[in-house]
Write a protein that holds these residues in place. Sequence first.
Motif, PDB file in Angstrom:
ATOM      1  N   ALA A   7       0.831  -1.193   0.000  1.00  0.00           N
ATOM      2  CA  ALA A   7       0.000   0.000   0.000  1.00  0.00           C
ATOM      3  C   ALA A   7       0.870   1.249   0.000  1.00  0.00           C
ATOM      4  O   ALA A   7       2.043   1.197   0.313  1.00  0.00           O
ATOM      5  CB  ALA A   7      -0.911  -0.006   1.226  1.00  0.00           C
ATOM      6  N   PRO A   8       0.296   2.424  -0.367  1.00  0.00           N
ATOM      7  CA  PRO A   8       1.103   3.624  -0.499  1.00  0.00           C
ATOM      8  C   PRO A   8       1.868   4.004   0.754  1.00  0.00           C
ATOM      9  O   PRO A   8       2.967   4.520   0.685  1.00  0.00           O
ATOM     10  CB  PRO A   8       0.055   4.701  -0.848  1.00  0.00           C
ATOM     11  N   ALA A   9       1.277   3.776   1.896  1.00  0.00           N
ATOM     12  CA  ALA A   9       1.963   4.156   3.124  1.00  0.00           C
ATOM     13  C   ALA A   9       2.964   3.102   3.538  1.00  0.00           C
ATOM     14  O   ALA A   9       3.554   3.165   4.580  1.00  0.00           O
ATOM     15  CB  ALA A   9       0.950   4.351   4.238  1.00  0.00           C
ATOM     16  N   GLN A  10       3.123   2.105   2.673  1.00  0.00           N
ATOM     17  CA  GLN A  10       3.937   0.965   3.025  1.00  0.00           C
ATOM     18  C   GLN A  10       5.219   0.933   2.212  1.00  0.00           C
ATOM     19  O   GLN A  10       5.514   1.838   1.473  1.00  0.00           O
ATOM     20  CB  GLN A  10       3.121  -0.312   2.831  1.00  0.00           C
ATOM     21  N   GLY A  11       5.954  -0.189   2.361  1.00  0.00           N
ATOM     22  CA  GLY A  11       7.244  -0.254   1.710  1.00  0.00           C
ATOM     23  C   GLY A  11       8.217   0.656   2.413  1.00  0.00           C
ATOM     24  O   GLY A  11       9.266   0.985   1.882  1.00  0.00           O
ATOM     25  N   LEU A  12       7.886   1.092   3.620  1.00  0.00           N
ATOM     26  CA  LEU A  12       8.748   2.014   4.335  1.00  0.00           C
ATOM     27  C   LEU A  12       9.597   1.316   5.372  1.00  0.00           C
ATOM     28  O   LEU A  12      10.352   1.927   6.099  1.00  0.00           O
ATOM     29  CB  LEU A  12       7.888   3.073   5.033  1.00  0.00           C
ATOM     30  N   LYS A  13       9.420   0.033   5.471  1.00  0.00           N
ATOM     31  CA  LYS A  13      10.167  -0.718   6.471  1.00  0.00           C
ATOM     32  C   LYS A  13      11.155  -1.628   5.761  1.00  0.00           C
ATOM     33  O   LYS A  13      10.768  -2.500   4.995  1.00  0.00           O
ATOM     34  CB  LYS A  13       9.218  -1.560   7.308  1.00  0.00           C
ATOM     35  N   PRO A  14      12.446  -1.442   5.969  1.00  0.00           N
ATOM     36  CA  PRO A  14      13.426  -2.222   5.218  1.00  0.00           C
ATOM     37  C   PRO A  14      13.638  -3.605   5.789  1.00  0.00           C
ATOM     38  O   PRO A  14      13.430  -3.860   6.959  1.00  0.00           O
ATOM     39  CB  PRO A  14      14.702  -1.387   5.370  1.00  0.00           C
ATOM     40  N   PHE A  74       1.474  14.061  -0.460  1.00  0.00           N
ATOM     41  CA  PHE A  74       0.478  14.890  -1.140  1.00  0.00           C
ATOM     42  C   PHE A  74       0.640  14.768  -2.652  1.00  0.00           C
ATOM     43  O   PHE A  74      -0.329  14.567  -3.390  1.00  0.00           O
ATOM     44  CB  PHE A  74       0.643  16.343  -0.693  1.00  0.00           C
ATOM     45  N   GLU A  75       1.898  14.873  -3.116  1.00  0.00           N
ATOM     46  CA  GLU A  75       2.150  14.846  -4.556  1.00  0.00           C
ATOM     47  C   GLU A  75       1.795  13.494  -5.177  1.00  0.00           C
ATOM     48  O   GLU A  75       1.303  13.430  -6.312  1.00  0.00           O
ATOM     49  CB  GLU A  75       3.610  15.181  -4.826  1.00  0.00           C
ATOM     50  N   LYS A  76       2.024  12.427  -4.427  1.00  0.00           N
ATOM     51  CA  LYS A  76       1.712  11.103  -4.963  1.00  0.00           C
ATOM     52  C   LYS A  76       0.230  10.957  -5.255  1.00  0.00           C
ATOM     53  O   LYS A  76      -0.164  10.445  -6.309  1.00  0.00           O
ATOM     54  CB  LYS A  76       2.168  10.026  -3.980  1.00  0.00           C
ATOM     55  N   VAL A  77      -0.607  11.422  -4.340  1.00  0.00           N
ATOM     56  CA  VAL A  77      -2.052  11.364  -4.565  1.00  0.00           C
ATOM     57  C   VAL A  77      -2.440  12.300  -5.704  1.00  0.00           C
ATOM     58  O   VAL A  77      -3.235  11.933  -6.581  1.00  0.00           O
ATOM     59  CB  VAL A  77      -2.811  11.724  -3.275  1.00  0.00           C
TER      60      VAL A  77
END
Length: 447
Positions: free
Chosen positions: A8-15, A370-373
Motif C-alpha cells: 500500500a502507499p503508506a507501506q514499503g517504508l520498512k526495510p 500529497f504529490e503522490k495522490v
Amino acid sequence: MLLTAAQAPAQGLKPSSPLRLSDPSASVRAPAQAGGQRQADFIVAVVNSEPITNSEVRLKLIRTEQQMLQQGAALPPRGELVGQILERMISDKAQLQMARTSGVRVDENAIEAAIQTVATQNQITVDQLRARLKTDGIDYAQFRSEVRDELLVSRLRQRELESRVTITEQDIDQFLRDQEGGGADPSSVVLNLGEILVAVPENATPDQVAALQAKAQQVLDRARAGGDFTALAAEFSGSATRATGGQMGLRPADRYPPLFIDATKNVPAGGLAGLVRSGAGFHILKVIEKQQGGMPGAVVTQTHARHILLRLNPKQTEAAATEKLAEFKKRIQAGQADFAALARENSEDGSAKEGGDLGWASPGIFVPEFEKVMNGLAPNQISDPLVTRFGVHLLQVLERRETQLSQRDQREIARNVLREKKQNEAYALWAQDVRGRAYVEYRDPPQ
C-alpha cells in the motif's frame, strides 16, 4: 494475488534487515499438509521481549511465495527464503516497537482510508477486497492490523527524518552550478536506476559481511539470469525504494551517489552493474533508463490543483477532520456544494481566500504523500481525505500542462531533489540503527 498491506502507499517504508543464513531459517518448518495433523506452534525469535512465532513466519512464507509466483519470479529454496523472511520480520518488529513507544498514533479513519486505497489500486471495492483476501487465505483482521502497523512506522519515519535533513541556499546554489556545467559533467545525463540493497550492520563481523556479500551476489546472479528485478527488490531489498520495485526515479545523474554513477557509467539501459559496496551494504544496480538531459530549461508537467486543509488539534482529531472532508466530497460530487466556496469557508491554509487554489506546481514542490495522490488524479477528480504532516486535505486536480522551468521553479525542484537525497541517506542510517539496537534472541525448534 492482490496488493496486500506491504504494497500500500503508506507501506514499503520498512526495510529488510541483514540476512541471517544459519540456524534460524532451519527452525521454521513448512506448513502442515491439508488434512494432516496441525503442527504445534513455537517461538522462533524474540525481539526486545516480543516473540515471533513459527506460525507467523509460515503465514508470511505462504504469502510471499504466492506473490512471487503471481509476479512470475523464480522461487529460491524454501529454507533460504524462510531465513530472509524471518530477518525482515525482526527488523519490522523493531521499528514497530519504536513507533509504539514514541507516541505515534493512527486512528481508525486513517486505517480505513489506507484500506480503501489498497482496494482502489486493485480496481475493486472494499467488500471485494475482503473476499479476495479470504480467497488468498488471509484473515481480514490480520490484514487490517498490518495496515495499522505500516501507518505507524510510516509516521515515525516521517517524523524522525524531518528533523535530520536541512537544505541551505548554498546547497541549492552549488547544485544549480553543477547542473549548468553540462558537457561531460554527470548532471548532463538523466538516469532512472533500480536498486536492491542487502544491508550490512555497522558492527558486522568479517564472516557476516562475507555471508551478506554472497547473498547479494546470488541476487545479482538471479537478476542476470532473467529474474524480475521488481520482484527481487520486493523480496530482498533493505532500501526505502523497495515499495517502488527498486526504482529510484528519473533524475540527473548527480543526484545519485558517486559510487552509483561510477558503477553504471558504461552500462546501457536495461543492463546490470556489478556489486557496489557502500557504508549501508551491498547494492545491485540496474540502469532502467538513460538519456542526455539537464534540469535548466527542461520541459516538465505542471499540475494546477486546489485543496481544503483541516489542521489537527485537541478539538479536531484526525478522525473528525477525515469525516468532515469525506462529507464535503459527497456534497461536491452531488452538486450540493462548490469546492471553492467550501475552501474559503473551512480551509485552514493560506490558499483559503483563493478558494483553495494552489496555482501551477512543478514536480517536487509538494510533500511526497500529497504529490503522490495528486499525480494519481485525473483533471477534475477529487481525492479521498488525505493525511499529511500538515493535517487532512481534500484535493482536486483542475488541469495539467507542459512548460519550461523558471529560475524559481528550478530552485524549488533543486531543494526537493537535495532533500530527497539527504532523507534517503538519513533513512538508511536510521533503519540500520534501529535494527542494531534491538535485542534479538533466536530460538531453536522443540525437539
